[in-house]
Design a protein around this motif. Sequence first.
Motif, PDB file in Angstrom:
ATOM      1  N   GLY A  23      53.101  43.948  35.060  1.00 53.16           N
ATOM      2  CA  GLY A  23      53.762  42.656  35.033  1.00 53.16           C
ATOM      3  C   GLY A  23      54.726  42.444  36.178  1.00 53.16           C
ATOM      4  O   GLY A  23      55.156  41.316  36.446  1.00 53.16           O
ATOM      5  N   LEU A  24      55.083  43.532  36.870  1.00 52.13           N
ATOM      6  CA  LEU A  24      56.000  43.453  38.013  1.00 52.13           C
ATOM      7  C   LEU A  24      55.251  43.500  39.335  1.00 52.13           C
ATOM      8  O   LEU A  24      55.865  43.625  40.398  1.00 52.13           O
ATOM      9  N   LEU A  25      53.940  43.408  39.246  1.00 45.92           N
ATOM     10  CA  LEU A  25      53.100  43.522  40.438  1.00 45.92           C
ATOM     11  C   LEU A  25      53.476  42.485  41.491  1.00 45.92           C
ATOM     12  O   LEU A  25      53.661  41.307  41.188  1.00 45.92           O
ATOM     13  N   ASN A  26      53.588  42.947  42.731  1.00 45.22           N
ATOM     14  CA  ASN A  26      53.870  42.053  43.852  1.00 45.22           C
ATOM     15  C   ASN A  26      52.738  42.119  44.871  1.00 45.22           C
ATOM     16  O   ASN A  26      52.091  43.156  45.031  1.00 45.22           O
ATOM     17  N   GLN A  27      52.531  41.011  45.554  1.00 50.97           N
ATOM     18  CA  GLN A  27      51.677  41.018  46.728  1.00 50.97           C
ATOM     19  C   GLN A  27      52.587  41.162  47.948  1.00 50.97           C
ATOM     20  O   GLN A  27      53.562  40.424  48.084  1.00 50.97           O
ATOM     21  N   LEU A  28      52.283  42.102  48.786  1.00 53.99           N
ATOM     22  CA  LEU A  28      53.079  42.348  49.973  1.00 53.99           C
ATOM     23  C   LEU A  28      52.728  41.336  51.061  1.00 53.99           C
ATOM     24  O   LEU A  28      51.873  40.464  50.878  1.00 53.99           O
ATOM     25  N   ASP A  29      53.375  41.437  52.209  1.00 53.21           N
ATOM     26  CA  ASP A  29      53.122  40.507  53.308  1.00 53.21           C
ATOM     27  C   ASP A  29      51.664  40.591  53.761  1.00 53.21           C
ATOM     28  O   ASP A  29      51.036  41.665  53.739  1.00 53.21           O
ATOM     29  N   VAL A  30      51.145  39.458  54.187  1.00 52.90           N
ATOM     30  CA  VAL A  30      49.751  39.399  54.638  1.00 52.90           C
ATOM     31  C   VAL A  30      49.549  40.265  55.878  1.00 52.90           C
ATOM     32  O   VAL A  30      50.354  40.246  56.812  1.00 52.90           O
ATOM     33  N   VAL A  31      48.471  41.032  55.844  1.00 54.69           N
ATOM     34  CA  VAL A  31      48.113  41.888  56.972  1.00 54.69           C
ATOM     35  C   VAL A  31      46.690  41.536  57.413  1.00 54.69           C
ATOM     36  O   VAL A  31      45.760  41.593  56.604  1.00 54.69           O
ATOM     37  N   PRO A  32      46.494  41.154  58.680  1.00 54.05           N
ATOM     38  CA  PRO A  32      45.130  40.889  59.150  1.00 54.05           C
ATOM     39  C   PRO A  32      44.450  42.189  59.582  1.00 54.05           C
ATOM     40  O   PRO A  32      45.089  43.089  60.129  1.00 54.05           O
ATOM     41  N   ILE A  33      43.167  42.276  59.310  1.00 56.99           N
ATOM     42  CA  ILE A  33      42.399  43.439  59.727  1.00 56.99           C
ATOM     43  C   ILE A  33      41.024  42.966  60.185  1.00 56.99           C
ATOM     44  O   ILE A  33      40.418  42.088  59.556  1.00 56.99           O
ATOM     45  N   LEU A  34      40.559  43.498  61.272  1.00 56.16           N
ATOM     46  CA  LEU A  34      39.240  43.147  61.803  1.00 56.16           C
ATOM     47  C   LEU A  34      38.207  44.160  61.347  1.00 56.16           C
ATOM     48  O   LEU A  34      38.454  45.369  61.385  1.00 56.16           O
ATOM     49  N   VAL A  35      37.069  43.658  60.895  1.00 54.72           N
ATOM     50  CA  VAL A  35      35.953  44.541  60.589  1.00 54.72           C
ATOM     51  C   VAL A  35      34.768  44.130  61.452  1.00 54.72           C
ATOM     52  O   VAL A  35      34.629  42.963  61.838  1.00 54.72           O
ATOM     53  N   LEU A  36      33.936  45.094  61.741  1.00 51.90           N
ATOM     54  CA  LEU A  36      32.769  44.870  62.585  1.00 51.90           C
ATOM     55  C   LEU A  36      31.516  44.894  61.722  1.00 51.90           C
ATOM     56  O   LEU A  36      31.313  45.812  60.924  1.00 51.90           O
TER      57      LEU A  36
END
Length: 232
Positions: free
Chosen positions: A193-206
Amino acid sequence: MGRLRGRAAALAAAALLCLSLTACGETKMTVFDATAYVKGVLDETYKGTWNNAFLDLVELTDGEAQDAYEASLEQEYRRFAYQFDLDESALTEETRQAVLDLLAEVCAKAQYSVQEAVPLDDTRYAVEVSVRPLDLFLQVREDSLADYQEAFARKYADTDLDALPQDEQEQFRTDYENDWAMGIVSLCRDTLGLLNQLDVVPILVLVAPDDDGLYSMGDNDFSNLSALILPY
Protein backbone atom coordinates in the motif's frame (compact mmCIF):
# COMPACT_ATOMS: atom_id res chain seq x y z
CA MET A 1 5.38 -7.68 -41.69
CA GLY A 2 7.63 -9.69 -39.44
CA ARG A 3 6.63 -13.06 -38.02
CA LEU A 4 7.34 -13.91 -34.40
CA ARG A 5 8.38 -17.30 -33.14
CA GLY A 6 7.20 -18.62 -29.78
CA ARG A 7 9.64 -18.35 -26.88
CA ALA A 8 9.08 -21.57 -24.93
CA ALA A 9 12.43 -22.98 -25.98
CA ALA A 10 14.26 -19.84 -24.96
CA LEU A 11 12.59 -19.83 -21.57
CA ALA A 12 13.42 -23.46 -21.01
CA ALA A 13 17.01 -22.72 -21.90
CA ALA A 14 17.16 -19.94 -19.31
CA ALA A 15 17.31 -16.20 -19.58
CA LEU A 16 15.57 -14.89 -22.68
CA LEU A 17 12.11 -13.66 -21.76
CA CYS A 18 11.12 -12.31 -25.14
CA LEU A 19 9.81 -13.71 -28.38
CA SER A 20 11.82 -13.89 -31.56
CA LEU A 21 10.67 -12.39 -34.79
CA THR A 22 11.37 -13.71 -38.26
CA ALA A 23 11.04 -11.86 -41.56
CA CYS A 24 8.28 -13.15 -43.86
CA GLY A 25 9.49 -13.68 -47.42
CA GLU A 26 10.41 -10.40 -49.06
CA THR A 27 8.51 -8.25 -46.55
CA LYS A 28 10.71 -6.38 -44.12
CA MET A 29 9.92 -5.77 -40.50
CA THR A 30 8.30 -2.36 -40.02
CA VAL A 31 8.55 0.39 -37.43
CA PHE A 32 5.04 -0.56 -36.35
CA ASP A 33 6.05 -4.21 -35.90
CA ALA A 34 9.09 -3.32 -33.79
CA THR A 35 7.10 -0.97 -31.58
CA ALA A 36 4.18 -3.38 -31.16
CA TYR A 37 6.62 -6.21 -30.48
CA VAL A 38 8.34 -4.46 -27.56
CA LYS A 39 5.05 -3.17 -26.09
CA GLY A 40 3.39 -6.55 -26.52
CA VAL A 41 6.21 -8.49 -24.87
CA LEU A 42 6.20 -6.14 -21.87
CA ASP A 43 2.41 -6.29 -21.52
CA GLU A 44 2.42 -10.06 -21.74
CA THR A 45 5.31 -10.43 -19.29
CA TYR A 46 4.16 -7.99 -16.61
CA LYS A 47 0.43 -7.44 -17.08
CA GLY A 48 -0.57 -10.84 -18.38
CA THR A 49 -2.52 -9.06 -21.11
CA TRP A 50 -2.47 -9.15 -24.89
CA ASN A 51 -4.75 -8.37 -27.80
CA ASN A 52 -5.51 -10.20 -31.02
CA ALA A 53 -3.18 -7.96 -33.01
CA PHE A 54 -0.26 -9.01 -30.82
CA LEU A 55 -1.24 -12.68 -31.00
CA ASP A 56 -1.35 -12.40 -34.79
CA LEU A 57 2.02 -10.67 -34.85
CA VAL A 58 3.70 -13.33 -32.75
CA GLU A 59 1.61 -16.18 -34.14
CA LEU A 60 0.52 -17.44 -30.74
CA THR A 61 -2.82 -18.71 -29.51
CA ASP A 62 -4.40 -17.25 -26.40
CA GLY A 63 -3.44 -20.37 -24.48
CA GLU A 64 0.19 -20.14 -25.60
CA ALA A 65 0.32 -16.49 -24.54
CA GLN A 66 -1.02 -17.50 -21.13
CA ASP A 67 1.67 -20.17 -20.89
CA ALA A 68 4.31 -17.56 -21.75
CA TYR A 69 2.98 -15.21 -19.06
CA GLU A 70 3.08 -17.98 -16.46
CA ALA A 71 6.63 -18.84 -17.53
CA SER A 72 7.57 -15.18 -17.04
CA LEU A 73 6.13 -15.27 -13.52
CA GLU A 74 8.21 -18.36 -12.84
CA GLN A 75 11.31 -16.43 -13.90
CA GLU A 76 10.39 -13.58 -11.55
CA TYR A 77 9.72 -16.13 -8.80
CA ARG A 78 13.27 -17.45 -9.13
CA ARG A 79 14.63 -13.91 -9.07
CA PHE A 80 12.60 -13.12 -5.95
CA ALA A 81 13.72 -16.35 -4.25
CA TYR A 82 17.36 -15.57 -4.94
CA GLN A 83 17.11 -11.98 -3.74
CA PHE A 84 15.33 -12.85 -0.48
CA ASP A 85 17.20 -16.10 0.24
CA LEU A 86 14.26 -18.47 -0.17
CA ASP A 87 15.15 -22.17 -0.33
CA GLU A 88 12.97 -23.22 -3.25
CA SER A 89 13.56 -26.93 -2.66
CA ALA A 90 11.93 -26.74 0.80
CA LEU A 91 8.89 -24.63 -0.06
CA THR A 92 5.44 -26.15 -0.07
CA GLU A 93 3.07 -25.62 -2.97
CA GLU A 94 1.00 -23.31 -0.77
CA THR A 95 4.01 -21.10 -0.01
CA ARG A 96 5.13 -21.13 -3.61
CA GLN A 97 1.66 -20.06 -4.75
CA ALA A 98 1.62 -17.25 -2.18
CA VAL A 99 4.85 -15.92 -3.70
CA LEU A 100 3.50 -16.23 -7.24
CA ASP A 101 0.25 -14.45 -6.28
CA LEU A 102 2.26 -11.61 -4.76
CA LEU A 103 4.46 -11.29 -7.81
CA ALA A 104 1.48 -11.30 -10.20
CA GLU A 105 -0.05 -8.45 -8.21
CA VAL A 106 3.18 -6.48 -8.10
CA CYS A 107 4.09 -7.03 -11.75
CA ALA A 108 0.63 -5.87 -12.83
CA LYS A 109 1.50 -2.46 -11.37
CA ALA A 110 4.53 -2.07 -13.66
CA GLN A 111 4.72 1.40 -15.24
CA TYR A 112 6.27 1.87 -18.69
CA SER A 113 5.54 3.48 -22.03
CA VAL A 114 7.00 2.47 -25.38
CA GLN A 115 7.97 5.12 -27.91
CA GLU A 116 7.81 4.59 -31.66
CA ALA A 117 10.71 2.54 -32.96
CA VAL A 118 13.47 4.35 -34.86
CA PRO A 119 15.11 2.49 -37.77
CA LEU A 120 18.88 2.42 -37.46
CA ASP A 121 19.39 0.84 -40.87
CA ASP A 122 17.53 -1.59 -43.14
CA THR A 123 17.12 -4.25 -40.46
CA ARG A 124 17.72 -2.83 -36.96
CA TYR A 125 15.40 -0.75 -34.80
CA ALA A 126 15.97 1.20 -31.61
CA VAL A 127 12.99 1.41 -29.26
CA GLU A 128 12.94 3.75 -26.27
CA VAL A 129 11.04 2.56 -23.22
CA SER A 130 10.28 5.06 -20.47
CA VAL A 131 10.14 3.18 -17.17
CA ARG A 132 8.91 4.35 -13.79
CA PRO A 133 10.53 1.78 -11.46
CA LEU A 134 8.53 0.25 -8.61
CA ASP A 135 10.26 0.62 -5.26
CA LEU A 136 8.43 -2.10 -3.30
CA PHE A 137 11.34 -4.48 -2.79
CA LEU A 138 13.75 -1.60 -2.22
CA GLN A 139 11.43 -0.34 0.54
CA VAL A 140 11.27 -3.79 2.14
CA ARG A 141 15.06 -4.08 2.15
CA GLU A 142 15.53 -0.57 3.49
CA ASP A 143 12.75 -0.33 6.08
CA SER A 144 11.86 -3.75 7.45
CA LEU A 145 14.10 -6.61 6.35
CA ALA A 146 16.80 -6.18 9.02
CA ASP A 147 14.26 -6.12 11.86
CA TYR A 148 12.54 -9.18 10.42
CA GLN A 149 15.85 -11.06 10.20
CA GLU A 150 16.61 -10.30 13.86
CA ALA A 151 13.14 -11.33 15.04
CA PHE A 152 13.28 -14.52 12.98
CA ALA A 153 16.69 -15.44 14.41
CA ARG A 154 15.39 -14.93 17.97
CA LYS A 155 12.36 -17.10 17.24
CA TYR A 156 14.55 -20.12 16.47
CA ALA A 157 17.54 -19.31 18.69
CA ASP A 158 16.73 -22.01 21.26
CA THR A 159 16.31 -24.83 18.73
CA ASP A 160 19.10 -27.40 18.78
CA LEU A 161 18.77 -28.98 15.38
CA ASP A 162 21.38 -31.69 16.09
CA ALA A 163 19.36 -32.89 19.08
CA LEU A 164 16.35 -33.69 16.92
CA PRO A 165 15.80 -37.12 15.28
CA GLN A 166 16.51 -37.18 11.56
CA ASP A 167 12.86 -37.15 10.51
CA GLU A 168 12.14 -34.21 12.81
CA GLN A 169 15.16 -32.37 11.43
CA GLU A 170 13.69 -32.63 7.95
CA GLN A 171 10.31 -31.39 9.14
CA PHE A 172 11.95 -28.58 11.07
CA ARG A 173 13.87 -27.49 7.97
CA THR A 174 10.66 -27.46 5.93
CA ASP A 175 8.78 -25.48 8.58
CA TYR A 176 11.70 -23.09 9.05
CA GLU A 177 12.11 -22.30 5.35
CA ASN A 178 8.39 -21.86 4.75
CA ASP A 179 8.06 -19.66 7.82
CA TRP A 180 10.87 -17.46 6.49
CA ALA A 181 9.34 -17.28 3.02
CA MET A 182 5.84 -16.46 4.23
CA GLY A 183 7.30 -13.77 6.46
CA ILE A 184 8.95 -12.17 3.43
CA VAL A 185 5.63 -12.32 1.57
CA SER A 186 3.93 -10.62 4.53
CA LEU A 187 6.58 -7.87 4.61
CA CYS A 188 5.97 -7.20 0.93
CA ARG A 189 2.20 -7.20 1.31
CA ASP A 190 2.41 -4.85 4.29
CA THR A 191 4.45 -2.48 2.11
CA LEU A 192 2.30 -2.84 -1.01
CA GLY A 193 0.00 0.00 0.00
CA LEU A 194 3.03 2.29 0.32
CA LEU A 195 4.31 1.42 -3.12
CA ASN A 196 5.86 4.34 -5.01
CA GLN A 197 6.82 4.81 -8.61
CA LEU A 198 10.27 6.34 -8.84
CA ASP A 199 11.38 8.97 -11.36
CA VAL A 200 11.00 8.04 -15.02
CA VAL A 201 14.08 6.47 -16.54
CA PRO A 202 14.45 6.10 -20.33
CA ILE A 203 16.15 3.00 -21.67
CA LEU A 204 16.89 2.03 -25.26
CA VAL A 205 16.44 -1.51 -26.48
CA LEU A 206 17.55 -2.91 -29.80
CA VAL A 207 15.32 -5.07 -31.98
CA ALA A 208 17.53 -6.75 -34.55
CA PRO A 209 17.94 -10.02 -36.44
CA ASP A 210 20.52 -12.67 -35.70
CA ASP A 211 22.38 -14.67 -38.36
CA ASP A 212 19.25 -16.75 -39.00
CA GLY A 213 17.06 -13.70 -39.53
CA LEU A 214 15.32 -14.01 -36.17
CA TYR A 215 14.45 -10.65 -34.66
CA SER A 216 14.39 -10.12 -30.92
CA MET A 217 15.35 -7.89 -28.07
CA GLY A 218 18.67 -9.15 -26.83
CA ASP A 219 18.57 -11.00 -23.52
CA ASN A 220 20.81 -8.30 -22.02
CA ASP A 221 18.35 -5.60 -23.08
CA PHE A 222 15.46 -7.48 -21.53
CA SER A 223 17.42 -8.17 -18.34
CA ASN A 224 18.21 -4.46 -18.07
CA LEU A 225 14.54 -3.62 -18.55
CA SER A 226 13.47 -6.13 -15.91
CA ALA A 227 15.98 -4.83 -13.39
CA LEU A 228 14.75 -1.31 -14.01
CA ILE A 229 11.02 -2.02 -13.88
CA LEU A 230 11.18 -4.03 -10.65
CA PRO A 231 14.47 -3.38 -8.84
CA TYR A 232 15.61 -5.29 -5.78
